[in-house]
Scaffold this motif. Sequence first.
Motif, short mmCIF file in Angstrom:
data_model
loop_
_atom_site.label_atom_id
_atom_site.label_comp_id
_atom_site.label_asym_id
_atom_site.label_seq_id
_atom_site.Cartn_x
_atom_site.Cartn_y
_atom_site.Cartn_z
N VAL A 140 21.36 12.23 55.15
CA VAL A 140 20.63 12.82 56.27
C VAL A 140 19.54 11.83 56.69
N TYR A 141 19.48 11.50 57.97
CA TYR A 141 18.41 10.62 58.47
C TYR A 141 17.12 11.42 58.63
N ALA A 142 16.01 10.69 58.82
CA ALA A 142 14.69 11.32 58.89
C ALA A 142 14.60 12.34 60.03
N ASN A 143 15.43 12.15 61.08
CA ASN A 143 15.38 13.09 62.22
C ASN A 143 16.30 14.30 62.00
N ASP A 144 16.69 14.54 60.70
CA ASP A 144 17.57 15.65 60.32
C ASP A 144 19.02 15.48 60.76
N CYS A 145 19.36 14.29 61.26
CA CYS A 145 20.77 14.03 61.62
C CYS A 145 21.57 13.85 60.33
N CYS A 146 22.52 14.76 60.09
CA CYS A 146 23.37 14.65 58.89
C CYS A 146 24.58 13.79 59.25
N ALA A 147 24.57 12.53 58.81
CA ALA A 147 25.61 11.58 59.23
C ALA A 147 26.86 11.71 58.37
N ILE A 148 26.69 11.98 57.07
CA ILE A 148 27.84 12.01 56.15
C ILE A 148 27.70 13.20 55.21
N GLY B 296 37.21 5.65 62.59
CA GLY B 296 36.65 6.94 62.98
C GLY B 296 36.05 6.84 64.35
N PRO B 297 35.83 7.98 65.00
CA PRO B 297 35.25 7.94 66.34
C PRO B 297 33.84 7.38 66.31
N SER B 298 33.36 6.98 67.49
CA SER B 298 32.02 6.45 67.60
C SER B 298 31.01 7.51 67.14
N GLY B 299 30.03 7.10 66.36
CA GLY B 299 29.03 8.03 65.85
C GLY B 299 29.47 8.79 64.61
N ALA B 300 30.65 8.41 64.06
CA ALA B 300 31.16 9.15 62.90
C ALA B 300 30.38 8.86 61.62
N GLY B 301 29.71 7.72 61.58
CA GLY B 301 28.98 7.39 60.35
C GLY B 301 29.55 6.17 59.64
N LYS B 302 30.34 5.36 60.34
CA LYS B 302 30.98 4.21 59.70
C LYS B 302 29.94 3.15 59.29
N THR B 303 29.05 2.82 60.23
CA THR B 303 28.02 1.83 59.91
C THR B 303 27.09 2.37 58.82
N THR B 304 26.76 3.64 58.92
CA THR B 304 25.92 4.28 57.90
C THR B 304 26.55 4.11 56.51
N LEU B 305 27.86 4.35 56.44
CA LEU B 305 28.57 4.24 55.17
C LEU B 305 28.52 2.81 54.63
N GLY C 231 34.57 13.46 62.78
CA GLY C 231 33.32 13.31 63.52
C GLY C 231 32.17 13.71 62.60
N GLN C 232 30.99 13.64 63.12
CA GLN C 232 29.76 13.88 62.36
C GLN C 232 29.63 15.34 61.92
N PRO C 233 29.21 15.64 60.69
CA PRO C 233 28.99 14.71 59.60
C PRO C 233 30.33 14.24 59.04
P1 ADP Z 1 29.39 4.79 63.73
O1 ADP Z 1 29.15 3.48 63.04
O2 ADP Z 1 30.59 5.51 63.21
O3 ADP Z 1 29.44 4.67 65.23
P2 ADP Z 1 26.71 5.42 62.79
O4 ADP Z 1 26.80 5.27 61.32
O5 ADP Z 1 26.07 4.33 63.55
O6 ADP Z 1 28.16 5.77 63.39
O7 ADP Z 1 25.91 6.77 63.13
C1 ADP Z 1 26.26 8.04 62.58
C2 ADP Z 1 25.28 9.08 63.06
O8 ADP Z 1 24.01 8.82 62.50
C3 ADP Z 1 25.09 9.07 64.58
O9 ADP Z 1 24.91 10.40 65.03
C4 ADP Z 1 23.83 8.27 64.77
O10 ADP Z 1 23.14 8.69 65.95
C5 ADP Z 1 23.03 8.64 63.53
N1 ADP Z 1 22.12 7.55 63.12
C6 ADP Z 1 22.50 6.27 62.81
N2 ADP Z 1 21.43 5.54 62.45
C7 ADP Z 1 20.35 6.38 62.53
C8 ADP Z 1 18.95 6.23 62.28
N3 ADP Z 1 18.44 5.07 61.84
N4 ADP Z 1 18.16 7.31 62.48
C9 ADP Z 1 18.66 8.48 62.89
N5 ADP Z 1 19.97 8.71 63.15
C10 ADP Z 1 20.82 7.67 62.98
#
Ligand code: ADP
Length: 251
Positions: free
Chosen positions: A12-20, A37-46, A205-207
């Motif tokens: 979960v990111y600081a803004n409460d966005c649950c990515a995974i 995965g689709p854009s915004g799925a959390g691939k970069t986060t992973l 998709g997210q999460p």
């Molecule tokens: P992908 O690589 O699959 O496109 P990301 O991993 O970049 O997806 O992002 C997954 C979700 O986490 C998105 O909803 C994105 O907006 C959110 N997110 C990514 N980085 C941050 C961050 N630093 N702070 C808050 N939310 C984030």
Amino acid sequence: MTVLTVDVRKKVYANDCCAIENLAFAVQPGEFVAIVGPSGAGKTTLLNLIAGLDREMQGSISFHSGQERRTTPRTSFMFQEPRLIPWLSVQQNLELVLTAQLRAHPVIAMPDLLALVGLAGCAAMFPGQLSGGMQRRVALLRAFIIEPSLLLMDEPFQSLDAPTANQLRILLQELWQRTRPTVLFVTHSLREAISLADRILFLSGQPSRIILDLPIDLAHPRAIEDASVQNLHESILNRYPLLLTGQSTPA
Ligand code: ADP
């Protein structure tokens, strides 16, 4: 040889966005795994979690070598942009990642390394003098030159024209077959994933979580325009029409 075990219960990111949420898998040594995965799925986060660039999560990521011993793998990360240092020459960019020992006594001499990736004679050039494709070749060589056991790649060929991206995909497969690091390759292109990987993990998709874990049983090297790649692409999407939107409901 190192087995990578990923078990992200919650990110979960600081803004409460649950990515995974509840995303788990293991990767065998030397395996080439694509993450689609689709854009915004959390691939970069992973990838950032696996690289240790981000440690804020619930769950665990571990690397075990033989006898269950935990280790820290030698890791290379290749990003969407080549991220070369503009004021250093090609040779200096490459030497920067080498240990002093390897710099002084290289296993393979720099001209031979550059020739390996089609950049013979480019050692003294600066990144600004290279095309986008040549810059990616340097970035690819920089990723392999440290002989990583784990190579993380985040859509590294995304912004290139199709022929240049195709050449780099072939080069990546050649380099991988020589040294066999474990590779995690993030892409949103199913064709690219099929043309490279032994196995594709599809994310929802997210999460994000894994919705399908698919082995790809085609010989390397493959080109994206190969009939075998095209046919498999078609048959996967016929079977799972919504897969690229993050749903694995069969047709
Ligand atoms: P992908 O690589 O699959 O496109 P990301 O991993 O970049 O997806 O992002 C997954 C979700 O986490 C998105 O909803 C994105 O907006 C959110 N997110 C990514 N980085 C941050 C961050 N630093 N702070 C808050 N939310 C984030």
